[in-house]
Design a protein around this motif. Structure first.
Motif, short mmCIF file in Angstrom:
data_model
loop_
_atom_site.label_atom_id
_atom_site.label_comp_id
_atom_site.label_asym_id
_atom_site.label_seq_id
_atom_site.Cartn_x
_atom_site.Cartn_y
_atom_site.Cartn_z
N TRP A 1 0.82 -1.21 0.00
CA TRP A 1 0.00 0.00 0.00
C TRP A 1 0.86 1.26 0.00
CZ3 TRP A 1 0.54 3.56 3.82
CH2 TRP A 1 1.12 3.14 5.01
N PHE A 2 2.06 1.17 0.57
CA PHE A 2 2.97 2.31 0.56
C PHE A 2 3.38 2.67 -0.86
CE2 PHE A 2 7.49 3.61 0.50
CZ PHE A 2 7.35 4.85 1.10
N VAL B 1 1.79 1.80 -3.67
CA VAL B 1 0.61 2.21 -4.45
C VAL B 1 0.28 3.67 -4.16
CG1 VAL B 1 -1.87 1.85 -4.73
CG2 VAL B 1 -0.34 -0.11 -4.62
N SER B 2 0.35 4.07 -2.90
CA SER B 2 0.07 5.47 -2.57
C SER B 2 1.13 6.40 -3.13
CB SER B 2 -0.06 5.63 -1.06
OG SER B 2 1.13 5.28 -0.43
N ASN B 3 2.38 5.95 -3.20
CA ASN B 3 3.42 6.75 -3.85
C ASN B 3 3.09 6.99 -5.31
OD1 ASN B 3 5.36 7.65 -2.11
ND2 ASN B 3 6.68 5.89 -2.32
N VAL C 1 0.12 6.91 -6.73
CA VAL C 1 -1.05 7.78 -6.83
C VAL C 1 -0.66 9.24 -6.59
CG1 VAL C 1 -3.25 8.35 -5.71
CG2 VAL C 1 -2.71 5.99 -6.27
N LEU C 2 0.19 9.50 -5.59
CA LEU C 2 0.65 10.87 -5.35
C LEU C 2 1.43 11.41 -6.53
CD1 LEU C 2 1.71 10.75 -1.59
CD2 LEU C 2 -0.22 11.96 -2.58
N THR D 1 -0.29 17.75 -2.88
CA THR D 1 0.26 16.40 -2.99
C THR D 1 1.74 16.36 -2.60
OG1 THR D 1 0.62 16.76 -5.36
CG2 THR D 1 -1.37 15.57 -4.71
N ASP E 1 3.05 14.08 0.38
CA ASP E 1 4.16 13.15 0.19
C ASP E 1 5.21 13.31 1.28
OD1 ASP E 1 5.57 11.12 -1.18
OD2 ASP E 1 6.78 12.62 -2.24
N PHE F 1 3.70 12.02 4.53
CA PHE F 1 3.56 10.57 4.42
C PHE F 1 4.89 9.88 4.72
CE2 PHE F 1 3.30 6.78 1.60
CZ PHE F 1 2.32 6.12 2.31
#
Length: 133
Positions: A59-60, A62-64, A66-67, A92, A96, A99
């Motif tokens: 998930w880390f 995937v979120s990278n 997306v950002l 964003t 980032d 995050f």
């Protein structure tokens, strides 16, 4: 003499007079913003290949990604003179940074990107702010 001129000195009025909509510096700042969006995407791909932080969960990464995609959308919207693009890119980029800091990663690429965004990318964008939709 007004109180602002006493404090800050006389400001040049020609800084805010825009002769051309898209100058070379404006295009370079939008290209820089787009390039900053590719960094999280590249780090996410390296994470899926188990090269970058092999112990982190998916998930880390995937979120990278997306950002990074949201940063590129913000750069394209800025190039097309939408105020939403600058807000989206800045938000964003800050997300980032927060995050990575909340997960304890001590990489400073996003923080350096924030400094360069404020110092390099906003300089040609601010005089054109009245042209943005």
């Amino acid at each position: 003499m007004s109180s602002d001129e006493e404090i800050f000195g006389k400001r040049p009025k020609e800084y805010f007079q825009v002769k051309e909509k898209k100058t070379v510096t404006f295009i370079f700042s939008c290209l820089y913003m787009g390039f900053m969006g590719f960094i999280p995407i590249f780090l996410g791909i390296l994470g899926f290949m188990k090269i970058y932080f092999p112990g982190a969960s998916t998930w880390f990464f995937v979120s990278n990604i997306v950002l990074g995609i949201l940063m590129i959308i913000g750069a394209i919207a800025t190039f097309n003179f939408f105020k939403m693009g600058i807000y989206l890119f800045g938000l964003t980029l800050i997300l980032d940074i927060l995050f990575h800091l909340s997960l304890g990663f001590e990489e400073l690429d996003a923080i350096n990107g924030l400094y360069l965004f404020i110092g390099f990318a906003l300089v040609p964008i601010i005089p054109r702010w009245k042209l943005f939709k």
